[in-house]
Scaffold this active site. Structure first.
Site, PDB file in Angstrom:
ATOM      1  CB  CYS B 188      -0.885   8.312   3.100  1.00  0.00           C
ATOM      2  SG  CYS B 188      -2.032   9.065   4.248  1.00  0.00           S
ATOM      3  CG  HIS B 189       2.627   6.450   2.043  1.00  0.00           C
ATOM      4  ND1 HIS B 189       1.840   6.309   3.162  1.00  0.00           N
ATOM      5  CD2 HIS B 189       3.631   7.286   2.394  1.00  0.00           C
ATOM      6  CE1 HIS B 189       2.349   7.014   4.145  1.00  0.00           C
ATOM      7  NE2 HIS B 189       3.440   7.620   3.714  1.00  0.00           N
ATOM      8  N   GLY B 190      -0.126   6.337  -1.949  1.00  0.00           N
ATOM      9  CA  GLY B 190      -0.511   5.838  -3.255  1.00  0.00           C
ATOM     10  C   GLY B 190      -0.786   4.355  -3.354  1.00  0.00           C
TER      11      GLY B 190
END
Lengths: 423, 224, 325
Positions: B188-190
């Protein structure tokens, strides 16, 4: 009253700014603060406020119940039980809603009786009255569908019986019933759509209630004398006078309401509805909730299927025509010595029909149901139009203030006794 | 709520006072029910009105409680406690995901290499230095030993929810991307987690949570 | 003014009870004759359950009723929750573990049995309706979790005393029709249906002594009499049992309780009457586990509302004083 101007004066910069853009405070002030209220209103006039309160209670409690309720034939009954047993305060919310339905109808019947007694349906309040009849019909539909959601035995068989009424319609009856059911019998599909509509209708009711209040504030409130407000001394401002009286009456009402919620929550319900719906077995006596019993008695008193259905719906539809069926020039039954007794007989026959609607449809119960059903219709269709023309009303007081100062007490009953003195 | 009650009260009192003046003049005008003796009334009148409305308002506020409380987990949800998992079929290097309280729980049978990597990571290089293990005190450090059970170091049990915004990180299946540190990677956001489920890179603030669990036999754990 | 308020309250009460009572008089489940009201600790406004009685009632359920009847809406955890039998949590846990609960599917895709946990529902004796019927001669033993609310004692008051009875029940908070009914059925088993003799088309009850002398006389569960016609005797059906309190007087369930079938640990005598009373109370709790909380909160709410009403009454009176109306 429509020409009544709000005495609202914006006090600070913000309210002045607001008032010249959206004068909602001015409107509220004009309609609910200094709105002229007849000074002689008795406690029967507090049910409007009580009903508004009940509508809000039902919407809010219904909303939170819907967070836990599951509208499927497999889960509905179980989810109601989960609400009663496991949800935090679920038992309370459920009782508030279920008892609330009964209290709502109780209040609406008194509200309607008040309207009948004091002639609140007569010109210029016809639209106000008809909107009330519409609200009553919507309430009945909502109450009926809400009762179905429990999905107990009485829910299921009540739905079966009532939806089968539509099959009495010639030619298209069968098709309509199938359409209502969404199948060939009452099923989870029916339940699901009832849930949808049960959720929607209260907001429709809210809308019509707003129109009802609007219409009321255009023509102003009726009062025990049935006279119009003529001078300023006939009225008092709504706040604090009417509001405070309403608040006190509401507190008394809630006292009774709470008694049912906490101590006799199942008194108004049916034991059979604690048995999960079973499409294979009908309970020995099918009865609707108490608030439908008078109409149920009318339905059963007619030996033909179509005839019964027509009479039942007719008995409610008839109410909408009262403004024109009543030919008397005098509004309040207080000044109509003969009409008053016919009207009390009518109230009695509605209660009697309620009693008979709960009894098995056999023997003398059927005969008495027919007698009272006959009187129900004769009262509206014969007595009301004819009596209005031949009855000689008592002398009306000159004004509301005159009636108040003439010795009549604050209540309707004692006013009746006081009336002869004024002749 | 209190503010609301106050506003209503003030409004009410003003209206009462205004209408009293009005009514008194109206009463004298009609010559009836004179206002004699009413002079001393206002204070008492104000008090009883204030008391009544204040009392009713407090009750109204209290009665909101059930309507709020009903949204909390109900008794049956609170009672659902534990899940038992049989570890025997999970071979070294494999992982399974089970459901506990509606949340995915990652169970991985770590390889020797992965264990070694997790153990040799110095505390100083961790973003979150606490163990995030419900079974240990809050101050316990994020050493690998504090993230697993003693003697069962190959079993890594984690709540598989990224501590950033609740996505489920990749890394359970062999084909998944496992991020720069060979553990888990949240697409999703690393966010990158290491082989002990500790946050090493990316926006997630905390290490993956270790749920309460115990070994009921050599190859069976009970979560919760 | 005060008189008026009192009058108003009385009227309100009357109308509420009138309207509502119609529903009561109309509802007809259970029913039957010869059912009298019992005294229950959980009746009335300050009602509460007797813990020891609920624990004994559970014992009766477990050792007698549960062979045929389930209580599927109860979980083991309920047994140790506040307001119920309040068994120690360890006790409830231990009890749960003696039950086998089906769970699964496991990793092989099979359903399996494991010891019960606190969060599990109490398992029912039969897996489904068909199994229950085939084991019970075609009769279905109903689930008992809601029995105490799903039955009511039916009394046919004449219409002119009905308002009095309705108001009395509302004011005293009578809601124990269900336990009364259960107790009534459990206590009303008879050896056999009563014997009748023919009296020119009219059937009249005989004493058992007379019946011994005339064994040919019919025994009827119920007698149907229509004016102008000979009475009809409904004889007992095969496999049914006579019960004075059960509607129709024929019940498929054989008398479940006998003196001494359950050994109470607390020294309460093991009589049929005690068993019936305890198990009825237990079912009352099972159907309404929040009863105590409800009544306790109710008393506080009523006191508060009474205060509000009185305050508002005086506030209203002050505002309207000096204002003719």
């Amino acid at each position: 009253m429509s020409d009544h101007l709000s005495s609202y004066e914006p006090k600070n910069a913000f309210s002045k700014w607001m008032d010249s853009r959206l004068p909602v405070m001015r409107m509220m002030h004009g309609q609910f603060v200094d709105f002229p209220t007849p000074r002689n209103l008795n406690y029967m006039w507090t049910f409007g406020g009580i009903l508004t309160f009940m509508l809000m209670v039902q919407i809010v409690s219904g909303l939170v119940l819907s967070m836990h309720y599951q509208a499927s034939d497999a889960d509905a009954f179980n989810s109601v039980e989960a609400i009663r047993r496991d949800v935090n305060y679920g038992w309370l919310l459920r009782n508030i809603h279920a008892v609330g339905a009964s209290m709502f109808f109780f209040a609406v019947y008194l509200h309607m009786a008040r309207g009948l007694y004091y002639g609140s349906y007569k010109a210029p309040r016809e639209i106000l009255w008809i909107l009330g009849v519409i609200i009553f019909l919507l309430m009945m539909a909502t109450g009926f569908m809400g009762y179905a959601l429990v999905w107990g035995q009485m829910s299921f068989w009540g739905v079966t019986v009532i939806t089968n009424l539509f099959s009495a319609i010639p030619l298209v009856g069968g098709a309509i019933t199938k359409w209502l059911w969404g199948g060939y019998s009452v099923s989870g599909v029916t339940l699901n759509r009832f849930f949808s509509l049960h959720f929607l209708l209260p907001f429709v009711i809210t809308g019509v209630v707003m129109l009802h209040i609007w219409a009321l504030h255009v023509v102003g409130q009726n009062n025990p004398t049935g006279l119009d407000i003529k001078t300023k001394s006939d009225s008092v401002p709504m706040l604090p006078f009417a509001i405070m009286k309403d608040a006190f009456a509401l507190a008394m009402f809630v006292l009774i309401y709470a008694w049912f919620i906490f101590f006799v929550p199942n008194y108004l319900g049916d034991a059979d509805n604690y048995i999960e719906a079973n499409p294979l077995s009908t309970p020995p006596h099918i009865v609707p909730e108490w608030y439908f019993l008078p109409f149920y008695a009318i339905l059963r008193s007619i030996p033909s299927k179509l005839g019964g259905v027509v009479m039942m719906f007719g008995s409610i539809a008839l109410l909408a025509f009262l403004p024109w069926l009543d030919t008397s020039n005098v509004r309040s039954a207080k000044y109509r010595p003969k009409f008053k007794w016919f009207l009390w007989a009518f109230f009695f026959s509605v209660i009697a029909l309620g009693y008979l609607g709960g009894k098995p449809a056999e023997g003398s119960y059927v005969i008495w149901s027919r007698v009272f059903t006959a009187y129900y219709f004769i009262f509206f269709l014969v007595i009301m139009p004819v009596l209005g023309l031949i009855e000689k009303p008592l002398k009306l007081p000159n004004s509301i203030m005159d009636a108040v100062l003439g010795g009549g007490g604050p209540m309707a009953g004692s006013a009746a006794a006081a009336a002869p003195e004024k002749r | 709520m209190g503010y609301l009650v106050d506003t209503v009260l003030i409004y009410f009192e003003e209206a009462v006072l205004a209408s009293e003046t009005k009514m008194r003049s109206a009463g004298t005008a009609t010559g009836q029910h004179g206002a004699a003796g009413d002079q001393a009334e206002p204070t008492r009148r104000d008090f009883i009105t204030t008391a009544a409305l204040g009392w009713a308002g407090v009750g109204g506020a209290i009665s909101l409680w059930p309507f709020i409380q009903q949204m909390n987990p109900d008794a049956s949800t609170q009672a659902l406690s534990s899940t038992e998992v049989d570890l025997a079929p999970i071979k070294e290097g494999q992982a399974i995901t089970v459901l506990w309280r509606g949340k995915p729980v990652f169970i991985r049978n770590r390889t020797k290499d992965e264990i070694a990597k997790a153990k040799e990571t110095p505390l100083a290089s961790l973003n979150d230095k606490t163990a995030e293990n419900g079974a240990l005190p809050e101050r316990a450090t994020a050493d690998d030993a504090n993230r697993v059970k003693k003697g069962k170091e190959n079993w890594l049990v984690l709540v598989g929810i990224c501590t950033h915004l609740g996505c489920i990180p990749k890394g359970q299946s062999l084909a998944d991307a496992r991020g720069d540190f060979g553990g888990y990677f949240c697409p999703c956001h690393g966010s990158h987690y290491d082989t002990s489920g500790r946050i090493r890179k990316g926006p997630a603030p905390r290490n993956l949570e270790v749920p309460p669990y115990e070994f009921v036999s050599d190859t069976k754990i009970k979560i919760g | 003014m005060t008189r008026f308020v009192l009058k108003g309250l009385a009227c309100l009460g009357l109308v509420v009870s009138l309207g509502s009572g119609l529903a009561t008089s109309a509802s007809a489940s259970g029913g039957g004759d010869e059912i009298s009201r019992q005294h229950w600790t959980f009746g009335g406004l300050r009602g509460h359950f007797d813990r020891a009685q609920l624990q004994r009632g559970f014992q009766v359920y477990k050792e007698v009723c549960s062979t045929c009847h389930g209580m599927k809406r109860l979980s083991f955890r309920n047994l140790s929750e506040k307001g119920g039998p309040e068994f120690a949590e360890d006790g409830a846990k231990g009890l749960a573990e003696t039950y086998k609960v089906s769970d699964g599917p496991n990793d092989q895709g099979k359903m399996f049995k494991r010891p019960g946990r606190l969060s599990d529902r109490i398992p029912s004796p039969f897996d489904n309706e068909q199994q229950a019927r085939s084991a019970n001669n075609g009769a279905l033993p109903p689930d008992l979790s809601l029995m105490a609310l799903a039955r009511k004692v039916e009394v046919d008051h004449p219409f002119y005393t009905l308002p009095y009875h309705m108001i009395k029940d509302i004011v005293t908070g009578y809601q124990e029709g269900g336990p009364d009914y259960i107790y009534g059925v459990l206590m009303s088993y008879g050896e056999n249906a009563p014997p009748y003799k023919d009296n020119g088309g009219h059937l009249a009850k005989m004493t058992e002594a007379d019946a011994k002398a005339n064994p040919a006389m019919p025994r009827c569960a119920t007698v149907v009499s229509e004016p102008g016609q000979a009475d009809v005797c409904n004889k007992m059906s095969e496999g049914m049992h006579y019960n004075e309190a059960f509607p129709g007087h024929q019940i498929a369930m054989p008398a479940p309780l006998r003196d001494g079938v359950v050994k109470y640990a607390d020294g309460t005598p093991g009589t049929t009457e005690n068993y019936a009373r305890d198990v009825s109370a237990f079912q009352a709790w099972a159907a309404d586990p929040k009863l105590e909380e409800r009544k306790r909160l109710g008393l506080m709410a009523m006191l508060y509302l009474l205060g509000t009403t009185v305050l508002l009454y005086f506030a209203k009176r002050r505002i309207w004083s000096g204002v003719p109306h």
